[in-house]
Design an enzyme around this catalytic site. Structure first.
Site, mmCIF file in Angstrom:
data_model
loop_
_atom_site.group_PDB
_atom_site.id
_atom_site.type_symbol
_atom_site.label_atom_id
_atom_site.label_comp_id
_atom_site.label_asym_id
_atom_site.label_seq_id
_atom_site.Cartn_x
_atom_site.Cartn_y
_atom_site.Cartn_z
ATOM 1 N N TYR A 23 25.559 40.154 37.145
ATOM 2 C CA TYR A 23 24.446 39.727 38.144
ATOM 3 C C TYR A 23 25.160 38.653 39.042
ATOM 4 C CZ TYR A 23 19.745 38.668 39.289
ATOM 5 O OH TYR A 23 18.375 38.683 39.692
ATOM 6 N N GLU A 59 37.920 45.467 37.714
ATOM 7 C CA GLU A 59 38.904 45.353 36.906
ATOM 8 C C GLU A 59 38.701 45.302 35.354
ATOM 9 O OE1 GLU A 59 38.313 43.344 39.401
ATOM 10 O OE2 GLU A 59 38.175 41.082 38.668
ATOM 11 N N HIS A 96 31.678 51.618 43.520
ATOM 12 C CA HIS A 96 33.020 51.585 44.248
ATOM 13 C C HIS A 96 33.875 52.822 43.383
ATOM 14 C CE1 HIS A 96 36.889 50.652 45.455
ATOM 15 N NE2 HIS A 96 36.465 49.323 45.679
ATOM 16 N N GLU A 119 40.850 46.716 53.277
ATOM 17 C CA GLU A 119 40.697 45.708 52.834
ATOM 18 C C GLU A 119 42.250 44.813 52.779
ATOM 19 O OE1 GLU A 119 38.084 45.317 49.499
ATOM 20 O OE2 GLU A 119 39.839 45.894 48.360
HETATM 21 N N1 LIG Z 1 31.247 49.730 47.976
HETATM 22 C C1 LIG Z 1 31.200 48.555 48.590
HETATM 23 O O1 LIG Z 1 31.413 48.457 49.805
HETATM 24 C C2 LIG Z 1 31.414 47.539 47.721
HETATM 25 C C3 LIG Z 1 31.580 46.181 48.253
HETATM 26 C C4 LIG Z 1 31.554 45.048 47.487
HETATM 27 C C5 LIG Z 1 31.361 45.251 45.925
HETATM 28 N N2 LIG Z 1 31.382 46.445 45.624
HETATM 29 C C6 LIG Z 1 31.503 46.721 44.058
HETATM 30 O O2 LIG Z 1 30.245 46.029 43.594
HETATM 31 C C7 LIG Z 1 30.682 45.655 42.237
HETATM 32 C C8 LIG Z 1 30.501 44.198 41.838
HETATM 33 O O3 LIG Z 1 30.993 43.315 42.788
HETATM 34 P P1 LIG Z 1 30.333 41.836 43.136
HETATM 35 O O4 LIG Z 1 30.890 41.446 44.339
HETATM 36 O O5 LIG Z 1 29.052 41.944 42.900
HETATM 37 O O6 LIG Z 1 31.018 41.128 41.990
HETATM 38 P P2 LIG Z 1 30.789 39.755 41.833
HETATM 39 O O7 LIG Z 1 29.968 38.864 42.275
HETATM 40 O O8 LIG Z 1 31.995 38.825 41.170
HETATM 41 O O9 LIG Z 1 30.057 39.672 39.991
HETATM 42 C C9 LIG Z 1 30.758 40.237 39.188
HETATM 43 C C10 LIG Z 1 29.954 40.288 37.969
HETATM 44 O O10 LIG Z 1 30.780 41.057 36.807
HETATM 45 C C11 LIG Z 1 30.617 40.212 35.660
HETATM 46 N N3 LIG Z 1 31.670 40.415 34.940
HETATM 47 C C12 LIG Z 1 33.096 40.065 35.241
HETATM 48 N N4 LIG Z 1 33.860 40.360 34.391
HETATM 49 C C13 LIG Z 1 33.296 40.678 33.047
HETATM 50 C C14 LIG Z 1 33.465 41.199 31.851
HETATM 51 N N5 LIG Z 1 34.358 41.264 31.448
HETATM 52 N N6 LIG Z 1 32.488 41.437 31.246
HETATM 53 C C15 LIG Z 1 31.190 41.475 31.428
HETATM 54 N N7 LIG Z 1 30.701 41.095 32.856
HETATM 55 C C16 LIG Z 1 31.803 40.790 33.659
HETATM 56 C C17 LIG Z 1 30.326 38.766 36.196
HETATM 57 O O11 LIG Z 1 29.865 38.302 35.081
HETATM 58 P P3 LIG Z 1 29.384 36.556 34.809
HETATM 59 O O12 LIG Z 1 27.993 36.698 35.328
HETATM 60 O O13 LIG Z 1 29.594 36.223 33.239
HETATM 61 O O14 LIG Z 1 30.450 35.783 35.864
HETATM 62 C C18 LIG Z 1 29.485 38.900 37.494
HETATM 63 O O15 LIG Z 1 27.992 39.052 36.936
HETATM 64 C C19 LIG Z 1 32.165 46.081 41.807
HETATM 65 O O16 LIG Z 1 32.287 47.225 41.501
HETATM 66 C C20 LIG Z 1 32.453 46.139 43.407
HETATM 67 O O17 LIG Z 1 33.658 46.869 43.825
HETATM 68 C C21 LIG Z 1 31.318 47.533 46.348
#
Ligand SMILES: NC(=O)c1ccc[n+]([C@@H]2O[C@H](COP(=O)([O-])OP(=O)(O)OC[C@H]3O[C@@H](n4cnc5c(N)ncnc54)[C@H](OP(=O)(O)O)[C@@H]3O)[C@@H](O)[C@H]2O)c1
Length: 330
Positions: free
Chosen positions: A25, A85, A109, A196
């Site tokens: 989230y 990751e 992604h 990026e």
């Molecule tokens: N296609 C595109 O242009 C694009 C652009 C940006 C992002 N994305 C993708 O979107 C996805 C999410 O990105 P985001 O920007 O939303 O990331 P983010 O804001 O950093 O959110 C990451 C979420 O992952 C959770 N998390 C991290 N490590 C974890 C673990 N070991 N176990 C369970 N939960 C974990 C975090 O949990 P907590 O709530 O506990 O902190 C947080 O809720 C990724 O796959 C990213 O590559 C795609």
């Protein structure tokens, strides 16, 4: 590759009829969950790890929050929006041992499929539904009545309905208001990571820091050097975003344009071997292996580099200017 699709071309039934688990989230997870609900997807569960700082926010937004394994037991489709990751660890520990047969996997992604962090069983539809941009923008564009550009791909089509699921998911995010195009997991992963590293983050920050230091060596005061190498990036980026590079040249002074044309060739030649090395590193998977290894070792390398970047003199030089901009921005 198929045509560009819009909202009216797409049936939302494949998402409206399923229980969808949103894992994570953060920026994307929250925006996806809210947009899906607003588009009539009634059974959305948010799945978070123990102690997640985002639990309270998801509950305040009105979602049922579960653990990761419970979501894997209950969901018809899992949208994995946790940090890339961590995908391998989440898949191995929580999803693979608990998932319902036939459960679909949705990714935003191409990273974890392209680099083999996840190897889904043959009964799973595995689709890419990428809203191209930062997660917060997925919600902001939706609330303005728009959407981000969407890209879909199918890695596995066990049910025969994988394409329709990817399209329905993207349309529920609002991407069909901007246009939805086909890609592949490999193309999305390589383009995103190369873009990026070479340009959007690595390239821009390297040029800005190098330019800032060059101006200091030429005797310019730090605050002035900051304005002309960092602060004004936004104005040029906005012009490129709306008008393209050729349109940007038309909108700036002839002095700036003449000077830019004189130096661009030399800069390109200087960075070409670096970019070729970056491309080889990303395409070979070496970058992904180093990053996952650093994540598994507690992100020591990332944290050390983050601290070093924060200590660079460019940050202090811009502090007052950024504070002033923040006061002026509503
Ligand atoms: N296609 C595109 O242009 C694009 C652009 C940006 C992002 N994305 C993708 O979107 C996805 C999410 O990105 P985001 O920007 O939303 O990331 P983010 O804001 O950093 O959110 C990451 C979420 O992952 C959770 N998390 C991290 N490590 C974890 C673990 N070991 N176990 C369970 N939960 C974990 C975090 O949990 P907590 O709530 O506990 O902190 C947080 O809720 C990724 O796959 C990213 O590559 C795609």
């Amino acid at each position: 590759m198929s045509a560009v699709l819009y909202q009216a071309d797409i049936d939302l039934a494949p998402v409206r009829t399923r229980t969808l688990a949103i894992i994570g989230y953060g920026n994307h997870g929250r925006s996806h969950a809210l947009n899906l609900r607003d588009m009539g997807v009634e059974r959305v569960i948010v799945a978070l790890r123990e102690g997640s700082p985002n639990r309270a926010r998801a509950e305040a937004d009105g979602f049922e929050v579960t653990g990761l394994s419970e979501a894997a037991v209950r969901a018809d489709a899992v949208s994995l929006l946790a940090a890339d990751e961590a995908h391998g660890e989440i898949w191995r520990t929580h999803i693979a041992p608990n998932r319902k047969p036939g459960q679909a996997l949705i990714l935003c992604h191409g990273f974890s499929i392209e680099y083999g962090l996840i190897n889904p069983p043959a009964d799973a539809d595995v689709v890419l539904a990428a809203a191209k941009g930062p997660g917060g923008a997925v919600r902001e564009a939706f609330e303005r009545g728009g959407g981000l550009l969407g890209f879909w791909a199918v890695h596995q089509d066990a049910s025969g309905g994988a394409r329709d699921l990817a399209l329905a998911y993207l349309a529920a995010l609002g991407c069909g208001r901007a246009g939805i195009r086909q890609t592949s997991f490999r193309e999305e992963a390589l383009a995103d990571i190369l873009g990026e590293q070479a340009v959007l983050v690595g390239g821009v920050c390297a040029l800005a820091r190098e330019g800032f230091e060059t101006l200091l060596r030429a005797g310019i005061r730090p605050e002035m050097a900051y304005i002309d190498t960092v602060h004004e990036i936004k104005y040029i980026a906005d012009l490129i975003h709306t008008r393209g590079m050729a349109g940007m040249y038309e909108a700036i002074s002839d002095t700036a344009e003449f000077g830019a044309h004189e130096v661009e060739g030399a800069i390109r030649e200087a960075v070409r071997p670096v970019f070729e090395a970056v491309a080889a590193d990303v395409i070979s998977g070496d970058f992904a292996r180093r990053w996952v290894a650093d994540y598994e070792a507690g992100r020591k390398s990332l944290m050390a580099r983050r601290r070093a970047a924060a200590d660079h003199p460019v940050e202090a030089a811009g502090a007052d200017i950024r504070a002033g901009s923040a006061r002026r921005t509503p």
